[in-house]
Design an enzyme around this catalytic site. Sequence first.
Site, PDB file in Angstrom:
ATOM      1  N   GLU A  37     101.215  59.045  -8.947  1.00  0.00           N
ATOM      2  CA  GLU A  37     101.718  57.882  -9.682  1.00  0.00           C
ATOM      3  C   GLU A  37     103.233  57.768  -9.573  1.00  0.00           C
ATOM      4  OE1 GLU A  37     100.087  55.487 -10.748  1.00  0.00           O
ATOM      5  OE2 GLU A  37      98.054  56.264 -10.765  1.00  0.00           O
ATOM      6  N   CYS A 193      94.072  39.701  -5.319  1.00  0.00           N
ATOM      7  CA  CYS A 193      94.927  38.768  -6.065  1.00  0.00           C
ATOM      8  C   CYS A 193      96.392  39.118  -5.804  1.00  0.00           C
ATOM      9  CB  CYS A 193      94.605  38.828  -7.562  1.00  0.00           C
ATOM     10  SG  CYS A 193      95.324  37.457  -8.478  1.00  0.00           S
ATOM     11  N   CYS A 200      91.095  34.103  -3.152  1.00  0.00           N
ATOM     12  CA  CYS A 200      90.200  33.726  -4.250  1.00  0.00           C
ATOM     13  C   CYS A 200      88.741  33.662  -3.802  1.00  0.00           C
ATOM     14  CB  CYS A 200      90.636  32.390  -4.846  1.00  0.00           C
ATOM     15  SG  CYS A 200      92.331  32.429  -5.480  1.00  0.00           S
ATOM     16  N   CYS A 203      87.101  36.903  -4.405  1.00  0.00           N
ATOM     17  CA  CYS A 203      87.399  37.512  -5.702  1.00  0.00           C
ATOM     18  C   CYS A 203      86.166  37.525  -6.615  1.00  0.00           C
ATOM     19  CB  CYS A 203      88.528  36.729  -6.371  1.00  0.00           C
ATOM     20  SG  CYS A 203      88.969  37.390  -7.981  1.00  0.00           S
ATOM     21  N   CYS A 209      88.090  32.327 -13.278  1.00  0.00           N
ATOM     22  CA  CYS A 209      89.556  32.480 -13.249  1.00  0.00           C
ATOM     23  C   CYS A 209      90.248  31.203 -13.728  1.00  0.00           C
ATOM     24  CB  CYS A 209      89.999  32.809 -11.827  1.00  0.00           C
ATOM     25  SG  CYS A 209      91.799  32.840 -11.651  1.00  0.00           S
TER      26      CYS A 209
HETATM   27  S1  SF4 Z   1      90.329  33.856  -8.387  1.00  0.00           S
HETATM   28 FE1  SF4 Z   1      92.007  34.234  -9.825  1.00  0.00          FE
HETATM   29  S2  SF4 Z   1      92.052  36.443 -10.130  1.00  0.00           S
HETATM   30 FE2  SF4 Z   1      90.837  36.036  -8.278  1.00  0.00          FE
HETATM   31  S3  SF4 Z   1      92.286  36.134  -6.562  1.00  0.00           S
HETATM   32 FE3  SF4 Z   1      92.201  34.009  -7.201  1.00  0.00          FE
HETATM   33  S4  SF4 Z   1      93.877  33.794  -8.668  1.00  0.00           S
HETATM   34 FE4  SF4 Z   1      93.473  35.985  -8.460  1.00  0.00          FE
END
Ligand code: SF4
Length: 303
Positions: A37, A193, A200, A203, A209
């Site tokens: 870390e 992200c 997205c 994601c 989101c």
């Molecule tokens: S959907 Fe939302 S959380 Fe997912 S990558 Fe896109 S902006 Fe980021």
Amino acid sequence: MTEPTFADLVSRWYEENARDLPWRKPDVGAWAILVSEVMLQQTPVVRVLPAWEAWLARWPVPAALAADSPAEAIRMWGRLGYPRRALRLRECAVAIVERHGGSVPDRLDQLLALPGVGTYTARAVAAFAYGQRHPVVDTNVRRVVCRAIAGEPDAGPTTRPADLVATEELLPEEPAAAALASAAFMELGALICTARTPRCGQCPVESTCAWRASGQEAPAGPTRRPQRYAGTDRQVRGLLLGVLREATGPVPHQRLDQVWADDVQRARALAGLVEDGLVEPVGAEAFRLVGDGPSLPLPDLAR
Ligand code: SF4
């Protein structure tokens, strides 16, 4: 059937997509996680990997590092950058030996009291080494939470108490699941992200989101200008430290004078290294890494 939570979705994605990093293996101890870390602050994973392995091969427990000199810590830090972290890590090892019998403590207040261990690192060790439920908030997590929950494109430069609260509200109650979710949030921010090119479409929380739903575009340019390195005092400090790291003892002033032509800038960089406790003068004409080698005086070095 209850709907999966935000943490459920990201944790499931993490279990299938997380990078195979050695400090995430189940048998890795708290000291190794603490070292990772500290190294990962301001340094990319690919550069940390060999340094982390070498560091732990040499100092597998805090007592081993505490018994070695600060100079050796700076030497082993090599070119990871921001070498004061090496000193702080050694001071941390000394404190772990003195206060906790050589074992990294598992209580958050004790972790926070260690030298060089801040809000993020203390919670990261408590969560990832000891499976506790704490919000672990770095730049990546702040960005994910800011976008997915608040619907804003980016988080501010530093972690505020409100960021800890917002992240904690997303964690499962069960500590091990919360620790897993914390690792998952970080990985989502690192891989999907990202600051400028969020993917997205890949994601796991795209459908919920808030930022995606708002239809906003990703920031067009860099959120921060890349820092210039060539010609800066940082470069000169790096060159001076490189010579001192390679040396087995004090280095005459004349040798250091060769690393950079500008006398004023070189002197300023050297003074900065001394002020930061990384380098110390040896007599009037030589310098060495702090605590390196025999003590004063070395009167013949400059002659
Ligand atoms: S959907 Fe939302 S959380 Fe997912 S990558 Fe896109 S902006 Fe980021």
